[in-house]
Design a protein around this motif. Sequence first.
Motif, short mmCIF file in Angstrom:
data_model
loop_
_atom_site.label_atom_id
_atom_site.label_comp_id
_atom_site.label_asym_id
_atom_site.label_seq_id
_atom_site.Cartn_x
_atom_site.Cartn_y
_atom_site.Cartn_z
N LEU A 10 40.59 41.60 21.62
CA LEU A 10 40.76 40.33 20.92
C LEU A 10 39.61 40.14 19.94
O LEU A 10 38.44 40.09 20.34
N SER A 11 39.92 40.03 18.67
CA SER A 11 38.88 39.89 17.65
C SER A 11 38.16 38.55 17.78
O SER A 11 38.69 37.59 18.36
N ALA A 12 36.98 38.50 17.24
CA ALA A 12 36.21 37.26 17.26
C ALA A 12 36.95 36.15 16.51
O ALA A 12 36.92 34.99 16.92
N LEU A 13 37.64 36.50 15.45
CA LEU A 13 38.39 35.52 14.67
C LEU A 13 39.50 34.90 15.49
O LEU A 13 39.70 33.68 15.47
N HIS A 53 36.57 42.74 24.25
CA HIS A 53 37.15 44.08 24.28
C HIS A 53 36.80 44.76 25.60
O HIS A 53 35.68 44.63 26.09
N GLY A 54 37.77 45.44 26.18
CA GLY A 54 37.52 46.22 27.39
C GLY A 54 38.59 46.03 28.43
O GLY A 54 39.60 45.36 28.21
N PHE A 55 38.36 46.64 29.58
CA PHE A 55 39.27 46.52 30.71
C PHE A 55 38.75 45.45 31.66
O PHE A 55 37.55 45.38 31.93
N PHE A 56 39.66 44.62 32.14
CA PHE A 56 39.30 43.51 33.01
C PHE A 56 40.22 43.47 34.22
O PHE A 56 41.43 43.64 34.08
N LYS A 65 47.53 31.66 41.43
CA LYS A 65 46.47 30.96 40.71
C LYS A 65 45.32 31.92 40.46
O LYS A 65 44.95 32.70 41.33
N LEU A 66 44.75 31.82 39.28
CA LEU A 66 43.64 32.67 38.89
C LEU A 66 42.43 32.42 39.77
O LEU A 66 42.01 31.27 39.95
N ILE A 67 41.87 33.48 40.33
CA ILE A 67 40.66 33.37 41.15
C ILE A 67 39.44 33.85 40.38
O ILE A 67 38.43 33.17 40.31
N ASN A 68 39.55 35.06 39.78
CA ASN A 68 38.38 35.67 39.17
C ASN A 68 38.78 36.68 38.12
O ASN A 68 39.83 37.32 38.23
N VAL A 69 37.91 36.85 37.12
CA VAL A 69 38.07 37.88 36.11
C VAL A 69 36.75 38.66 36.06
O VAL A 69 35.69 38.06 35.94
N THR A 70 36.83 39.98 36.19
CA THR A 70 35.63 40.82 36.10
C THR A 70 35.89 41.97 35.15
O THR A 70 37.02 42.45 35.03
N ARG A 71 34.82 42.40 34.46
CA ARG A 71 34.93 43.55 33.57
C ARG A 71 34.91 44.81 34.43
O ARG A 71 34.13 44.94 35.36
N VAL A 72 35.78 45.76 34.11
CA VAL A 72 35.87 47.02 34.82
C VAL A 72 35.18 48.07 33.96
O VAL A 72 35.48 48.19 32.78
N GLN A 73 34.28 48.83 34.54
CA GLN A 73 33.54 49.86 33.80
C GLN A 73 34.28 51.14 33.72
O GLN A 73 34.96 51.60 34.50
#
Length: 73
Positions: A10-13, A53-56, A65-73
């Motif tokens: 997702l771009s900054a714009l 940008h990246g995998f989450f 219901k949404l509990i958590n979002v974490t970045r996946v390395q």
Amino acid sequence: MAKIVLNVALSALKYEAMYAGVAKNLVASSVDGRKVQLPLSAFQRFVIHQGIHGFFEVEFDDSNKLINVTRVQ
């Protein structure tokens, strides 16, 4: 508890549209093909100058219901 993995680009714009009130949700496909709609605010801590940008990994409870979002390395 359910988990899905998203590849977000997702771009900054586009992310900036949230602050203008145009966009409130992120619609994305998971790596296994499921389409989800999440509040864009759940990704706020991952915003960098270029956007998001990246995998989450996204976790949901039994009521979806949404509990958590974490970045996946």
